[in-house]
Design a protein around this motif. Sequence first.
Motif, PDB file in Angstrom:
ATOM      1  N   THR A 179      -5.747  -5.947   6.474  1.00  0.00           N
ATOM      2  CA  THR A 179      -6.946  -4.674   7.203  1.00  0.00           C
ATOM      3  C   THR A 179      -6.267  -3.302   7.034  1.00  0.00           C
ATOM      4  OG1 THR A 179      -8.050  -6.422   8.436  1.00  0.00           O
ATOM      5  CG2 THR A 179      -8.440  -3.941   8.748  1.00  0.00           C
ATOM      6  N   THR A 180      -5.180  -3.170   7.055  1.00  0.00           N
ATOM      7  CA  THR A 180      -4.362  -1.741   6.927  1.00  0.00           C
ATOM      8  C   THR A 180      -4.541  -1.417   5.614  1.00  0.00           C
ATOM      9  OG1 THR A 180      -3.084  -2.428   8.902  1.00  0.00           O
ATOM     10  CG2 THR A 180      -2.180  -0.608   7.320  1.00  0.00           C
ATOM     11  N   ILE A 181      -3.987  -2.399   4.627  1.00  0.00           N
ATOM     12  CA  ILE A 181      -3.872  -1.831   3.248  1.00  0.00           C
ATOM     13  C   ILE A 181      -5.078  -1.742   2.388  1.00  0.00           C
ATOM     14  CG2 ILE A 181      -1.507  -2.698   3.179  1.00  0.00           C
ATOM     15  CD1 ILE A 181      -2.579  -5.073   1.549  1.00  0.00           C
ATOM     16  N   ASN A 182      -5.980  -2.412   3.147  1.00  0.00           N
ATOM     17  CA  ASN A 182      -7.521  -2.077   2.729  1.00  0.00           C
ATOM     18  C   ASN A 182      -8.448  -1.201   3.207  1.00  0.00           C
ATOM     19  OD1 ASN A 182      -9.757  -3.013   0.940  1.00  0.00           O
ATOM     20  ND2 ASN A 182     -10.385  -4.606   2.281  1.00  0.00           N
ATOM     21  N   ASN A 183      -7.825  -0.110   3.745  1.00  0.00           N
ATOM     22  CA  ASN A 183      -8.266   0.954   4.125  1.00  0.00           C
ATOM     23  C   ASN A 183      -8.902   0.858   5.612  1.00  0.00           C
ATOM     24  OD1 ASN A 183      -7.310   2.741   2.182  1.00  0.00           O
ATOM     25  ND2 ASN A 183      -9.118   1.885   0.718  1.00  0.00           N
ATOM     26  N   GLY A 184      -8.533  -0.217   6.426  1.00  0.00           N
ATOM     27  CA  GLY A 184      -9.235  -0.276   7.600  1.00  0.00           C
ATOM     28  C   GLY A 184     -10.357  -1.318   7.401  1.00  0.00           C
ATOM     29  N   ILE A 185     -10.688  -1.845   6.240  1.00  0.00           N
ATOM     30  CA  ILE A 185     -11.904  -2.817   6.144  1.00  0.00           C
ATOM     31  C   ILE A 185     -11.389  -4.207   6.524  1.00  0.00           C
ATOM     32  CG2 ILE A 185     -13.435  -3.795   4.626  1.00  0.00           C
ATOM     33  CD1 ILE A 185     -14.256  -1.047   5.082  1.00  0.00           C
TER      34      ILE A 185
ATOM     35  N   ALA B  91       4.881   4.227   5.528  1.00  0.00           N
ATOM     36  CA  ALA B  91       3.437   4.008   5.353  1.00  0.00           C
ATOM     37  C   ALA B  91       2.592   4.802   5.996  1.00  0.00           C
ATOM     38  CB  ALA B  91       3.407   2.456   5.258  1.00  0.00           C
ATOM     39  N   GLY B  92       2.998   5.279   7.195  1.00  0.00           N
ATOM     40  CA  GLY B  92       2.274   5.723   8.339  1.00  0.00           C
ATOM     41  C   GLY B  92       1.864   5.163   9.667  1.00  0.00           C
ATOM     42  N   ALA B  93       2.535   3.843   9.669  1.00  0.00           N
ATOM     43  CA  ALA B  93       2.344   3.344  10.875  1.00  0.00           C
ATOM     44  C   ALA B  93       3.345   4.022  12.117  1.00  0.00           C
ATOM     45  CB  ALA B  93       2.778   1.954  10.965  1.00  0.00           C
ATOM     46  N   ILE B  94       2.944   3.836  13.240  1.00  0.00           N
ATOM     47  CA  ILE B  94       3.772   4.312  14.389  1.00  0.00           C
ATOM     48  C   ILE B  94       4.585   3.180  15.067  1.00  0.00           C
ATOM     49  CG2 ILE B  94       4.166   5.708  16.410  1.00  0.00           C
ATOM     50  CD1 ILE B  94       2.983   7.200  13.983  1.00  0.00           C
ATOM     51  N   VAL B  95       5.925   3.305  15.023  1.00  0.00           N
ATOM     52  CA  VAL B  95       6.737   2.062  15.594  1.00  0.00           C
ATOM     53  C   VAL B  95       7.243   2.544  16.893  1.00  0.00           C
ATOM     54  CG1 VAL B  95       8.531   0.530  15.210  1.00  0.00           C
ATOM     55  CG2 VAL B  95       7.311   1.416  13.491  1.00  0.00           C
TER      56      VAL B  95
ATOM     57  N   ALA C 182       0.785  -1.130   0.129  1.00  0.00           N
ATOM     58  CA  ALA C 182      -0.027  -0.001  -0.001  1.00  0.00           C
ATOM     59  C   ALA C 182       0.811   1.224  -0.349  1.00  0.00           C
ATOM     60  CB  ALA C 182      -0.789   0.026   1.168  1.00  0.00           C
ATOM     61  N   THR C 183       0.407   2.423  -0.521  1.00  0.00           N
ATOM     62  CA  THR C 183       1.221   3.488  -0.626  1.00  0.00           C
ATOM     63  C   THR C 183       0.821   4.400   0.848  1.00  0.00           C
ATOM     64  OG1 THR C 183      -0.744   4.449  -1.518  1.00  0.00           O
ATOM     65  CG2 THR C 183       0.876   3.743  -3.074  1.00  0.00           C
ATOM     66  N   ALA C 184      -0.385   4.083   1.495  1.00  0.00           N
ATOM     67  CA  ALA C 184      -0.293   4.711   2.585  1.00  0.00           C
ATOM     68  C   ALA C 184      -1.596   4.133   3.263  1.00  0.00           C
ATOM     69  CB  ALA C 184      -0.590   6.415   2.496  1.00  0.00           C
TER      70      ALA C 184
END
Length: 763
Positions: free
Chosen positions: A480-486, A420-424, A386-388
């Motif tokens: 789920t993350t790359i599917n926009n939270g679905i 990608a926008g995750a917080i580590v 995913a891009t974001a």
Amino acid sequence: MLDIFKKGAFLVGNNELISEENIAELEARNNGPLDKEQAKKGTITYGILKEHNQSDSMQSLKIKFDSMTSHDLTYIGIIQTAKASGMTKFPIPYVLTNCHNSLCAVGGTINEDDHVFGLSAAKKYGGIFVPPHVAVIHQFMREMLAGCGKMIIGSDSHTRYGALGTMAIGEGGGELVKQIIGDTYDIEYPEVIAIYLDGKPQPGIGPQDIALAIIGQVFKSGYVKNKVMEFVGPGIANLSTDFRNGIDVMTTETACLTSIWQTDEDTKEFLNIHGRVEDYKELQPEAVAYYDGAVYVDLSKIESMIALPFHPSNVYSIKELNSNLNDILHKVEVDAKKLINNPNIDFKLTDKIHNNQLKVQQGIIAGCAGGNFNNVYEASEIISKATAIDKDYSLSVYPSSVPVYMELAKKGVVSNLMAAGAIVKTAFCGPCFGAGDTPANNGFSIRHTTRNFINRDGSKPGNGQMTSVALMDARSIAATTINNGILTPATDVVDEYPVYDYHFDDSAYRNRVYQGFDEGKDEEELVYGPNIKDWPEMSSLGEHVLLKVCSKILDEVTTTDELIPSGETASYRSNPLGLAEFTLSRRDPEYVGKAKAVAVLEKSRVEGNSVPSEISHVYDKITEVYPAAGKDLTSIEIGSVIYCTKPGDGSAREQAASCQRVIGGLANICKEYATKRYRSNVINWGMIPFQTKEEPEFEVDDYIFIPGMKAAIAEGKQEITGYILGDTVREIHLYWEALTDNEKEIVLSGSLINYNRNKFVNA
């Protein structure tokens, strides 16, 4: 997918699992009768327990462990108890980690004060101190101490290192104190259940999927409760040791006593990577081994799983859930209303269905279950597609130790996730127990962590807040993350089964961890912050007992988190009376006030005052049913009692019992105890572990008089008749499972502290 045997089973050649129902066939092949008792000795479990048993009997075990571990929610109470019991040093390696009270956001200095105390104790008594953010408790033990044939005890319920050939048991702090002062862990020889793994997982299936599938099948029936889960079978060879660790840590959620796995070259390589190849030895069942039960698991048929609120056993496949969203989520809502018992909270999950899809607000990959190297690495590989990340969805990742974090950083995983926008974040157990990442009100979080009990994520129903957590594998969280939270199963997006190499760099441990075992320094002083308090005095058991019912909970199961909430209350772990103010606060806010009022009555009795007017009518009724007691206050101890149908599911935290005790608790009454460890905590804190087969005909504020309680315990009885002193006097029939000699003395003394102190004085 899973097949649960109705009877015992024989494992032949560590390959063929044969039900006891088919023993005739096996005996025909064996050219003679099988010796079942001898075959019981063929398990891996038997060999390890025999090696650590200090008694002459393999039926009544007295175990001494190789090492111990605690985190900063529990080690101060343990050290204070051991100190009061005469401790002079830690006799075996004792690891003190700081992965729970790591966020110093509540209560000013008190969290860091606890850490300073822990380091001073490690210096004084010869311990191993792991500073905050360096490692979660169980990852450090896997990396540095677990080894084949060893036994480890920890004051955390997820103390599980079976995949490394270690039988590890999570218990309340009292059991660790016993090890420190030279006593033993006393249990009857447990039943052993074979968990026979066959086949190979599909691409996208992770350890949490397999663990949840097993938990969903065995928890509610109690099939493995207080038993040993022994993992065997050809499927183990298809799992890396890091993967096995992820399954193993979740065995706690089955309510088993402990776990153990057969070991192989992959186990050896794991230990070799961590610089401890000498801790490897092959562990295999004998040619014929008998198990008291068995679970056959076809790994190839395991699907991406989800445990819906509010228990790890509330398990569905993600595909099944997505096909029946309204029906399944509505059922959770209905069940939740019974748990919440608050008309001001309208808990919803069905409102998260959009276009026949479930929209999630938050994802977490963390701790001893989710933060392992392979979990994070594979999640990153999926997320890289995913891009974001969707702006209405957040993802946080907590690697389980600094060495894991360092290796993920070297391989570019950390930067990929963050880009990608995750917080580590750093190694921290907060998302597992409610001290980090609490969602917004009505939020729904998917987590690769250990538990999803009600409000364990840190929400406060008393303030009108309600959130929920579902457990999933890191791979499906990534999908789920790359599917926009679905909500999406990983099997929809993964088409290969990756294998990653791993290099362990222990430089952070060498530079930050205090390695003080066997180097205690008597001259060192313990450093006490202003919040660190000693245990209050607790009296020995009275001749007769008068109990006031201060809470009555009829839920099917009452978790440890309900008995003493986790989360921000953790900041008060080193202050027994301060923490006790939170007892049952989320489940029964009136309990503490009622219990403390009873404690005032007991204090008056001890001081020799006359019968308080508010309970004179109670003593009139006592005189009716037991004239010998009369109004002699000196012989009738007054205390509070709680009733739960099945208390103690979940955490090993002894505070669930100690908090009741320090504000005057004298007993629990239940139909059954959810775990051995909670019952042990009740005993170690000097409370009577009552059970009853009857429906509880008493109500909150009723008094129960039990004559001859002290004599009954001392004489080894296991049942007694008491009297409910309501509008009419009714009998109540109570019993307790057999107590060991030491447990009898602990209850009679009023607590493990008193018992140890008496022993020390009389030595």
